[in-house]
Structure formats: structure tokens, C-alpha cells
Design a protein around this motif. Structure first.
Motif, PDB file in Angstrom:
ATOM      1  N   HIS A 167       0.837  -1.198   0.000  1.00 57.92           N
ATOM      2  CA  HIS A 167       0.000   0.000   0.000  1.00 57.92           C
ATOM      3  C   HIS A 167       0.883   1.262   0.000  1.00 57.92           C
ATOM      4  CE1 HIS A 167      -3.680   2.252   0.968  1.00 57.92           C
ATOM      5  NE2 HIS A 167      -2.874   3.016   1.670  1.00 57.92           N
ATOM      6  N   ILE A 170       2.361   1.859  -3.393  1.00 58.10           N
ATOM      7  CA  ILE A 170       1.365   2.414  -4.316  1.00 58.10           C
ATOM      8  C   ILE A 170       1.084   3.881  -3.993  1.00 58.10           C
ATOM      9  CG2 ILE A 170      -1.032   2.315  -5.100  1.00 58.10           C
ATOM     10  CD1 ILE A 170      -0.936  -0.710  -4.486  1.00 58.10           C
ATOM     11  N   PRO A 191       0.101  -7.598  -8.445  1.00 52.11           N
ATOM     12  CA  PRO A 191      -0.827  -6.531  -8.861  1.00 52.11           C
ATOM     13  C   PRO A 191      -0.222  -5.126  -8.812  1.00 52.11           C
ATOM     14  CG  PRO A 191      -1.791  -7.917  -7.129  1.00 52.11           C
ATOM     15  CD  PRO A 191      -0.349  -8.278  -7.235  1.00 52.11           C
ATOM     16  N   VAL A 192       0.889  -4.986  -8.127  1.00 53.91           N
ATOM     17  CA  VAL A 192       1.495  -3.676  -7.924  1.00 53.91           C
ATOM     18  C   VAL A 192       2.479  -3.330  -9.046  1.00 53.91           C
ATOM     19  CG1 VAL A 192       3.017  -2.412  -6.334  1.00 53.91           C
ATOM     20  CG2 VAL A 192       1.231  -3.896  -5.426  1.00 53.91           C
ATOM     21  N   ASP A 194       4.321  -2.854 -12.773  1.00 54.42           N
ATOM     22  CA  ASP A 194       4.142  -2.580 -14.204  1.00 54.42           C
ATOM     23  C   ASP A 194       4.822  -3.672 -15.024  1.00 54.42           C
ATOM     24  OD1 ASP A 194       2.923   0.163 -14.654  1.00 54.42           O
ATOM     25  OD2 ASP A 194       4.511   0.676 -13.249  1.00 54.42           O
ATOM     26  N   GLU A 211       0.790  -6.900 -17.456  1.00 53.56           N
ATOM     27  CA  GLU A 211      -0.508  -6.995 -18.117  1.00 53.56           C
ATOM     28  C   GLU A 211      -0.371  -7.735 -19.446  1.00 53.56           C
ATOM     29  OE1 GLU A 211      -2.862  -6.599 -16.087  1.00 53.56           O
ATOM     30  OE2 GLU A 211      -3.842  -4.678 -16.455  1.00 53.56           O
TER      31      GLU A 211
ATOM     32  N   MET B   1      -8.535  -2.841   2.358  1.00 50.68           N
ATOM     33  CA  MET B   1      -8.244  -4.207   1.889  1.00 50.68           C
ATOM     34  C   MET B   1      -8.255  -4.229   0.371  1.00 50.68           C
ATOM     35  SD  MET B   1      -7.253  -6.956   2.893  1.00 50.68           S
ATOM     36  CE  MET B   1      -6.706  -8.050   1.620  1.00 50.68           C
ATOM     37  N   ILE B  11      -5.322  -7.162 -15.343  1.00 52.53           N
ATOM     38  CA  ILE B  11      -6.012  -6.531 -14.218  1.00 52.53           C
ATOM     39  C   ILE B  11      -6.864  -5.362 -14.704  1.00 52.53           C
ATOM     40  CG2 ILE B  11      -5.616  -5.164 -12.119  1.00 52.53           C
ATOM     41  CD1 ILE B  11      -3.324  -7.100 -11.493  1.00 52.53           C
ATOM     42  N   TYR B  12      -6.391  -4.646 -15.750  1.00 49.76           N
ATOM     43  CA  TYR B  12      -7.167  -3.465 -16.161  1.00 49.76           C
ATOM     44  C   TYR B  12      -8.541  -3.860 -16.686  1.00 49.76           C
ATOM     45  CZ  TYR B  12      -6.799  -3.772 -21.269  1.00 49.76           C
ATOM     46  OH  TYR B  12      -6.937  -4.163 -22.570  1.00 49.76           O
ATOM     47  N   ARG B  38      -4.963   7.653  -7.856  1.00 48.90           N
ATOM     48  CA  ARG B  38      -4.198   7.297  -6.654  1.00 48.90           C
ATOM     49  C   ARG B  38      -5.068   6.603  -5.607  1.00 48.90           C
ATOM     50  NH1 ARG B  38       0.802   9.311  -4.932  1.00 48.90           N
ATOM     51  NH2 ARG B  38       0.937  10.646  -6.748  1.00 48.90           N
ATOM     52  N   ALA B  41      -6.124   3.146  -6.864  1.00 48.03           N
ATOM     53  CA  ALA B  41      -4.976   2.231  -6.872  1.00 48.03           C
ATOM     54  C   ALA B  41      -4.694   1.742  -5.452  1.00 48.03           C
ATOM     55  CB  ALA B  41      -3.740   2.925  -7.444  1.00 48.03           C
ATOM     56  N   ALA B  42      -4.719   2.669  -4.500  1.00 47.53           N
ATOM     57  CA  ALA B  42      -4.449   2.301  -3.113  1.00 47.53           C
ATOM     58  C   ALA B  42      -5.554   1.392  -2.585  1.00 47.53           C
ATOM     59  CB  ALA B  42      -4.326   3.551  -2.251  1.00 47.53           C
ATOM     60  N   GLY B  45      -5.346  -1.959  -4.381  1.00 48.46           N
ATOM     61  CA  GLY B  45      -4.045  -2.620  -4.217  1.00 48.46           C
ATOM     62  C   GLY B  45      -3.382  -2.934  -5.540  1.00 48.46           C
ATOM     63  N   VAL B  46      -3.569  -2.051  -6.525  1.00 49.78           N
ATOM     64  CA  VAL B  46      -2.961  -2.292  -7.838  1.00 49.78           C
ATOM     65  C   VAL B  46      -2.130  -1.093  -8.293  1.00 49.78           C
ATOM     66  CG1 VAL B  46      -4.851  -3.810  -8.535  1.00 49.78           C
ATOM     67  CG2 VAL B  46      -4.907  -1.415  -9.195  1.00 49.78           C
ATOM     68  N   ASN B  47      -1.351  -1.339  -9.315  1.00 50.03           N
ATOM     69  CA  ASN B  47      -0.466  -0.343  -9.893  1.00 50.03           C
ATOM     70  C   ASN B  47      -1.253   0.853 -10.445  1.00 50.03           C
ATOM     71  OD1 ASN B  47       0.994   0.803 -12.313  1.00 50.03           O
ATOM     72  ND2 ASN B  47       2.573  -0.483 -11.402  1.00 50.03           N
ATOM     73  N   PRO B  48      -0.840   2.085 -10.146  1.00 53.92           N
ATOM     74  CA  PRO B  48      -1.561   3.280 -10.633  1.00 53.92           C
ATOM     75  C   PRO B  48      -1.668   3.348 -12.161  1.00 53.92           C
ATOM     76  CG  PRO B  48       0.007   3.882  -8.921  1.00 53.92           C
ATOM     77  CD  PRO B  48       0.275   2.437  -9.236  1.00 53.92           C
ATOM     78  N   ASN B  49      -0.651   2.878 -12.869  1.00 55.14           N
ATOM     79  CA  ASN B  49      -0.726   2.899 -14.337  1.00 55.14           C
ATOM     80  C   ASN B  49      -1.825   1.969 -14.858  1.00 55.14           C
ATOM     81  OD1 ASN B  49       1.450   4.730 -14.774  1.00 55.14           O
ATOM     82  ND2 ASN B  49       2.873   3.074 -14.285  1.00 55.14           N
ATOM     83  N   THR B  50      -2.080   0.898 -14.123  1.00 54.56           N
ATOM     84  CA  THR B  50      -3.152  -0.031 -14.487  1.00 54.56           C
ATOM     85  C   THR B  50      -4.511   0.637 -14.320  1.00 54.56           C
ATOM     86  OG1 THR B  50      -1.740  -1.795 -13.649  1.00 54.56           O
ATOM     87  CG2 THR B  50      -4.014  -2.369 -14.105  1.00 54.56           C
TER      88      THR B  50
END
Lengths: 234, 125
Positions: A167, A170, A191-192, A194, A211, B1, B11-12, B38, B41-42, B45-50
Motif C-alpha cells: 500500500h 502504491i 498486482p502492484v 508494471d 498486463e 483491503m 487486471i485493467y 491514486r 490504486a491504493a 491494491g494495484v499499480n496506478p498505471n493499471t
């Protein structure tokens, strides 16, 4: 310009080849997983980037420069072991980081420490292993660096703390900075990320977007890793 | 969570599906503000670019729009939302029908089962 680059990078320990002709370029704004089995060269690559090791041949570049005190000023490094002085209190560590690193955001560090319930007046000696790891991670992530090199940040902590760490990565995301996370706990970080880099016996076996892997191969990065690094034949 | 994702799909696309669902079901009504990249993403729990990519996809589909300084919003066009809802419902139904046919169920059996199950559900409530 890539924030992190390797050109024909080679590192030998005596006769043992740790990294064999690595060519890599990572752009800012990416969170990259450096994945590979034990002994594949992950920590060696990170230590070369910090200037803690010297290449046998080839070069490693941070924003176009060879590792130096100037590049280390924009690189935030989390080693794979505890390096905090046992006699220091958390508060003194904050002072120390503030003195050492111009990009240290003390307010952010104090916020994270309080979220994690860590006491500023406790000395490192009094902390459990997990607490030390948390403090070290908070210090690392509280710098406003251009490149974060996190060597096994989630290896030694419980699942709840693991979630907190991911977290934190991110919510600290900065399009101007790149993050490299070395780990073998792939499912947790997947999932975090790229992109992923698979290191195999000092070679880059794969460098691809996560991805893309899921889209074109219809499998998770974790599943692909298990396939590529399978330890036995059926 | 953080949210749960299927491992074998990007994921996208899963984010797109989830956001679409939240939009057509009115969790985010027409004209309402969406969370920032942001925040989402938080939260997920995934990448911001996704997340950025999922938003771009929804924007291309005309379900959301970006206001330069204020953030991202659900379209005000209720007809567009209704059409998206319809197409999600169709896809679900197609999937259901395919699964039932794979079990060897014909139209009449499907109808009967459907009615029975629904009656049971009402009785249970």
C-alpha cells in the motif's frame, strides 16, 4: 532518459559468474519486479547500482551517471538485511536520515511510523526483527528519490504488514520515479507491478509488462515464473 | 483491503468490468465524481498505471469523462449508462445460456428451472 540502465554489465566473483552480459533500461514512472530464484543475481544487480560492488565489465548507470555519492543522493536503497545502528532510537534515526538525505520527508516518516504503531523513543536494540524491518522500510520510502531499490522488502514480515508495505509503495507512486522490487513472493507483489524482469543464473530471461503476460499468455506472472524456473521434470 | 483479481486475465480489464458494474448499478450515478487514480490504486491494491489504463478504456467507451482540474466523472448521459447496463446483462445471459447448453439443458428445461429457482428464492425470503 532511463533512470536505470545496464550496458553489457558483467559481474564475476572469482570464477563464479553472478551477472552475465545484462542489458536493461528502466524508465521513470514504472514499478518493476526483479524476480528470480535464490542466487540468480538480484542482490548483486542492486548492489552494483548502489556502487557497493564494482562491475567486472560493462556499466551500470543511474540517470546516465555511474554510481557515485551524487547518484546515491537520488537513490533510496532498502538492503536485504537490517543496517540500523542498535543504539539509536527511532527519533535519532529520523534526525540521521534528515541530515544525510536532502530528499527525506520527515513528516511522512512520522506519519507512517504512527500508522504502524511504532514508538519514536524506542531504540533499535529493543525492537523485534519485524519492527526493525518496518522502521527501515519507512525510512527508505520517506525519501523523495528518483529510484527506489527495494531488496526483499516483504520477505520477513507478516501478511498484514506486507499489505501495508505494498500500500505504501502504491500511495508513494511518483511518475518521475522508478521502483525496483526484488522478491520471490511474486503472487503478493504482482498486482502492484508494471513490469517484471526474470533473472536466471545471471541472465535476463524475460523483461515484459505484467498486463502483457496475463493478456497474451493467459496466465499470471506467478504461474509463468513457476513454469520458467521449474525445479524438476515430471 | 485490496480487491481480488483473476490471475489469468489482465487486471485493467477486471477493473473496467468492476467500474462498469458500479456505474450501471448506480453506485456511481450519472454525473457523480469517481475516485482519483491514486485513491483507487491504493484501495484496490494495484499499480496506478493499471488504474489509469482502466479509466482510459471507460473514457473511450463514453462512460466517464475527465474534467481537467476537477477529476473524473460518470457521464451525464443516462442513455449511455442504460446501454452499457443492457450490454452487460446480455453478456451475462449469453454466458449463462452457454453454460446451461453445455449441461445439455434445452430451452424448456431452462425456463422451468428458472421459474422454480425464483419461486424458491421468494419462499426463502
Amino acid at each position: 532518459m532511463p533512470i536505470f540502465e545496464c550496458r553489457a554489465l558483467e559481474k564475476r566473483y572469482g570464477a563464479a559468474m553472478a551477472l552475465d552480459h545484462i542489458d536493461l533500461a528502466l524508465e521513470p514512472g514504472r514499478i518493476v519486479g526483479l524476480l528470480g530464484p535464490n542466487g540468480s543475481g538480484k542482490s548483486t544487480l542492486i548492489k552494483l547500482a548502489m556502487g557497493l560492488l564494482q562491475p567486472t565489465s560493462g556499466e551500470v548507470l543511474i540517470g546516465g551517471q555511474a554510481p557515485s555519492p551524487q547518484t546515491n543522493a537520488v537513490v533510496s536503497y532498502l538492503p536485504d538485511r537490517i543496517t540500523l545502528s542498535p543504539w539509536m532510537k527511532t527519533r535519532q534515526l529520523l534526525d540521521f536520515y534528515g541530515d544525510f538525505f536532502a530528499d527525506f520527508d520527515r513528516a511522512a516518516a512520522e506519519r507512517m511510523l504512527s500508522q504502524l504503531g511504532l514508538d519514536l523513543n524506542q531504540s533499535v536494540r529493543q525492537m523485534s526483527k519485524g519492527m526493525k524491518e518496518k522502521v527501515q522500510l519507512v525510512l527508505t520510502m520517506s525519501r523523495r528519490a528518483k529510484l527506489y531499490l527495494l531488496d526483499e522488502p516483504i520477505g520477513g514480515v507478516d501478511p498484514a504488514t506486507r499489505d501495508y508495505i505494498l500500500h505504501t509503495i502504491i500511495s508513494n507512486y511518483n511518475p518521475e520515479a522508478a521502483v525496483i522490487i526484488s522478491t520471490h513472493l511474486i503472487a503478493d507483489v504482482e498486482p502492484v507491478l508494471d513490469d517484471v524482469i526474470f533473472l536466471d543464473h545471471g541472465h535476463v530471461a524475460l523483461h515484459e509488462s505484467c498486463e502483457e503476460i496475463r493478456e497474451t499468455r493467459g496466465q499470471s506472472v506467478d504461474a509463468l515464473f513457476r513454469e520458467v524456473f521449474k525445479c524438476w521434470e515430471n | 483491503m485490496s480487491w481480488q483479481f483473476q490471475a489469468d486475465q489482465p487486471i485493467y480489464t477486471q477493473l473496467v468490468a468492476r467500474l462498469q458494474q458500479q456505474i450501471v448499478s448506480g453506485v456511481y450515478p450519472p454525473g457523480s465524481k469517481l475516485p482519483s487514480v491514486r485513491e483507487l490504486a491504493a484501495d484496490a491494491g494495484v499499480n496506478p498505471n493499471t488504474v489509469q489504463r482502466a479509466f482510459a478504456e471507460l473514457e473511450r467507451a463514453g462512460l466517464i469523462y475527465t474534467q481537467r482540474t476537477a477529476g473524473k466523472f460518470v457521464t451525464e448521459d443516462a442513455a449511455a449508462v442504460a446501454a452499457a447496463r443492457r450490454s452487460l446483462a446480455e453478456a451475462q445471459t449469453r454466458q449463462y445460456l452457454a453454460a446451461m447448453r453445455a449441461l445439455g439443458c434445452g430451452k424448456q428445461e431452462i425456463h422451468n428451472l428458472f421459474d422454480q429457482m425464483e419461486e424458491q428464492e421468494h419462499a426463502d425470503l
